[in-house]
Motif scaffolding. Structure first.
Motif, PDB file in Angstrom:
ATOM      1  N   UNK A 177      17.060  60.991  70.972  1.00 23.37           N
ATOM      2  CA  UNK A 177      18.119  61.881  70.481  1.00 23.37           C
ATOM      3  C   UNK A 177      17.612  63.308  70.356  1.00 23.37           C
ATOM      4  N   UNK A 178      18.465  64.255  70.823  1.00 23.13           N
ATOM      5  CA  UNK A 178      18.155  65.667  70.672  1.00 23.13           C
ATOM      6  C   UNK A 178      19.081  66.335  69.652  1.00 23.13           C
ATOM      7  N   UNK A 179      20.409  66.159  69.858  1.00 25.06           N
ATOM      8  CA  UNK A 179      21.352  66.902  69.024  1.00 25.06           C
ATOM      9  C   UNK A 179      22.728  66.240  69.073  1.00 25.06           C
ATOM     10  N   UNK A 180      23.529  66.526  68.071  1.00 23.08           N
ATOM     11  CA  UNK A 180      24.936  66.133  68.088  1.00 23.08           C
ATOM     12  C   UNK A 180      25.783  67.376  67.834  1.00 23.08           C
ATOM     13  N   UNK A 181      26.844  67.541  68.619  1.00 24.35           N
ATOM     14  CA  UNK A 181      27.788  68.643  68.465  1.00 24.35           C
ATOM     15  C   UNK A 181      29.141  68.051  68.127  1.00 24.35           C
ATOM     16  N   UNK A 182      29.787  68.644  67.142  1.00 28.83           N
ATOM     17  CA  UNK A 182      31.053  68.092  66.667  1.00 28.83           C
ATOM     18  C   UNK A 182      32.186  69.113  66.714  1.00 28.83           C
ATOM     19  N   UNK A 183      31.880  70.360  66.379  1.00 25.00           N
ATOM     20  CA  UNK A 183      32.926  71.373  66.228  1.00 25.00           C
ATOM     21  C   UNK A 183      33.167  72.148  67.510  1.00 25.00           C
ATOM     22  N   UNK A 184      34.397  72.548  67.719  1.00 27.74           N
ATOM     23  CA  UNK A 184      34.776  73.380  68.849  1.00 27.74           C
ATOM     24  C   UNK A 184      33.966  74.669  68.845  1.00 27.74           C
ATOM     25  N   UNK A 185      33.373  75.005  69.991  1.00 21.47           N
ATOM     26  CA  UNK A 185      32.604  76.228  70.111  1.00 21.47           C
ATOM     27  C   UNK A 185      31.251  76.213  69.435  1.00 21.47           C
ATOM     28  N   UNK A 186      30.842  75.064  68.950  1.00 21.10           N
ATOM     29  CA  UNK A 186      29.579  74.968  68.211  1.00 21.10           C
ATOM     30  C   UNK A 186      28.389  75.282  69.102  1.00 21.10           C
ATOM     31  N   UNK A 187      27.434  76.020  68.543  1.00 20.88           N
ATOM     32  CA  UNK A 187      26.183  76.340  69.229  1.00 20.88           C
ATOM     33  C   UNK A 187      25.024  75.963  68.307  1.00 20.88           C
ATOM     34  N   UNK A 188      24.080  75.200  68.853  1.00 17.36           N
ATOM     35  CA  UNK A 188      22.902  74.830  68.076  1.00 17.36           C
ATOM     36  C   UNK A 188      21.649  75.103  68.900  1.00 17.36           C
ATOM     37  N   UNK A 189      20.612  75.540  68.221  1.00 19.75           N
ATOM     38  CA  UNK A 189      19.362  75.855  68.911  1.00 19.75           C
ATOM     39  C   UNK A 189      18.222  75.020  68.346  1.00 19.75           C
ATOM     40  N   UNK A 190      17.359  74.586  69.271  1.00 24.55           N
ATOM     41  CA  UNK A 190      16.126  73.906  68.899  1.00 24.55           C
ATOM     42  C   UNK A 190      15.030  74.564  69.726  1.00 24.55           C
ATOM     43  N   UNK A 191      14.328  75.496  69.136  1.00 16.42           N
ATOM     44  CA  UNK A 191      13.250  76.209  69.818  1.00 16.42           C
ATOM     45  C   UNK A 191      13.778  76.782  71.138  1.00 16.42           C
ATOM     46  N   UNK A 192      13.347  76.311  72.278  1.00 14.19           N
ATOM     47  CA  UNK A 192      13.767  76.866  73.570  1.00 14.19           C
ATOM     48  C   UNK A 192      15.060  76.215  74.104  1.00 14.19           C
ATOM     49  N   UNK A 193      15.636  75.288  73.371  1.00 11.55           N
ATOM     50  CA  UNK A 193      16.831  74.590  73.817  1.00 11.55           C
ATOM     51  C   UNK A 193      18.041  75.114  73.062  1.00 11.55           C
ATOM     52  N   UNK A 194      19.112  75.424  73.802  1.00  7.22           N
ATOM     53  CA  UNK A 194      20.369  75.858  73.202  1.00  7.22           C
ATOM     54  C   UNK A 194      21.477  74.943  73.687  1.00  7.22           C
ATOM     55  N   UNK A 195      22.183  74.349  72.754  1.00  6.19           N
ATOM     56  CA  UNK A 195      23.264  73.426  73.040  1.00  6.19           C
ATOM     57  C   UNK A 195      24.583  74.078  72.650  1.00  6.19           C
ATOM     58  N   UNK A 196      25.602  73.862  73.499  1.00  4.38           N
ATOM     59  CA  UNK A 196      26.907  74.452  73.207  1.00  4.38           C
ATOM     60  C   UNK A 196      28.002  73.432  73.465  1.00  4.38           C
ATOM     61  N   UNK A 197      29.016  73.452  72.618  1.00  2.00           N
ATOM     62  CA  UNK A 197      30.204  72.630  72.779  1.00  2.00           C
ATOM     63  C   UNK A 197      31.343  73.574  73.109  1.00  2.00           C
TER      64      UNK A 197
END
Lengths: 110, 115
Positions: free
Chosen positions: A45-65
């Motif tokens: 597991x890396x990340x979970x995104x739930x909200x519209x337009x959500x952006x989460x960062x983990x060091x060099x990784x950026x996740x977007x919904x």
């Protein structure tokens, strides 16, 4: 069958470069999870995104919904050899059941 | 151990034989899932247990596949009359029901080869 489509299927990256992998759906997603599977290993597991337009960062990784919750992306900056593996997105459903995409296999060239 | 444990790690069998794959989830995880992963594909959902009962077995491909979790901990996936198409890595995962994230903790998998 798999409800989420991942592109590209393969990604060859020069060490130090950036890249983005995408996860798309024709229907609205309740939530998206991202997993990484190293060669010969199991999904982690890396990340979970739930909200519209959500952006989460983990060091060099950026996740977007996406705003419409129909797509997601994973952007990796300054790729390292440790980033090698297959990245899966998965749609979260009832009971915590996940529907995985086919994955993006990342190969890093030193 | 601290993680999800699966045995055997590798199983080679002949077409038509019966196979059992075992999963020992993380202690305290009430939710348990079986997935199947073929080469170059993402994990494919098979069955979900909440406690002892199978809450969702919609992913089982046919009636040759069956899974149990009699005491709400260890689970066994049973495959009867194996076929070559059953060859895959069978992954077990567990999670805490009601956790803030839906993170699944996967085991290392059981690689099944049907000759």
């Amino acid at each position: 069958g798999q409800q989420v489509m991942q592109i590209p299927q393969y990604q060859h990256v020069q060490e130090g470069e950036d890249f983005t992998t995408y996860c798309n759906s024709s229907t609205t997603l309740s939530n998206i999870q991202w997993y990484k599977q190293r060669p010969g290993g199991h999904p982690v597991f890396l990340i979970q995104l739930v909200k519209s337009g959500e952006v989460k960062k983990q060091k060099r990784l950026t996740f977007q919904f996406g705003e419409a919750k129909k797509n997601s992306s994973l952007h990796i900056t300054a790729t390292q050899t440790t980033d090698v593996g297959t990245y899966f997105c998965a749609e979260g459903g009832s009971w915590g059941k996940l529907q995985f995409g086919a994955g993006t296999q990342v190969v890093v060239t030193p | 151990g601290a993680g999800v444990s699966q045995t055997p790690s590798n199983k080679v069998t002949e077409k038509g034989k019966y196979v059992e794959l075992r999963c020992d989830p993380i202690s305290g995880h009430t939710a348990l899932y079986w997935y199947r992963q073929s080469l170059g594909q993402g994990p494919e959902f098979l069955i979900y247990f909440q406690g002892t009962g199978a809450a969702d077995d919609s992913g089982l491909p046919n009636d040759r596949f069956f899974a149990v979790r009699p005491e709400g901990s260890v689970s066994t996936l049973k495959i009867q009359r194996t076929e070559r198409g059953d060859s895959a890595v069978y992954l077990c995962a567990s999670r805490i029901q009601g956790a803030s994230t839906g993170e699944l903790f996967f085991g290392e998998g059981s690689r099944l080869t049907v000759l």
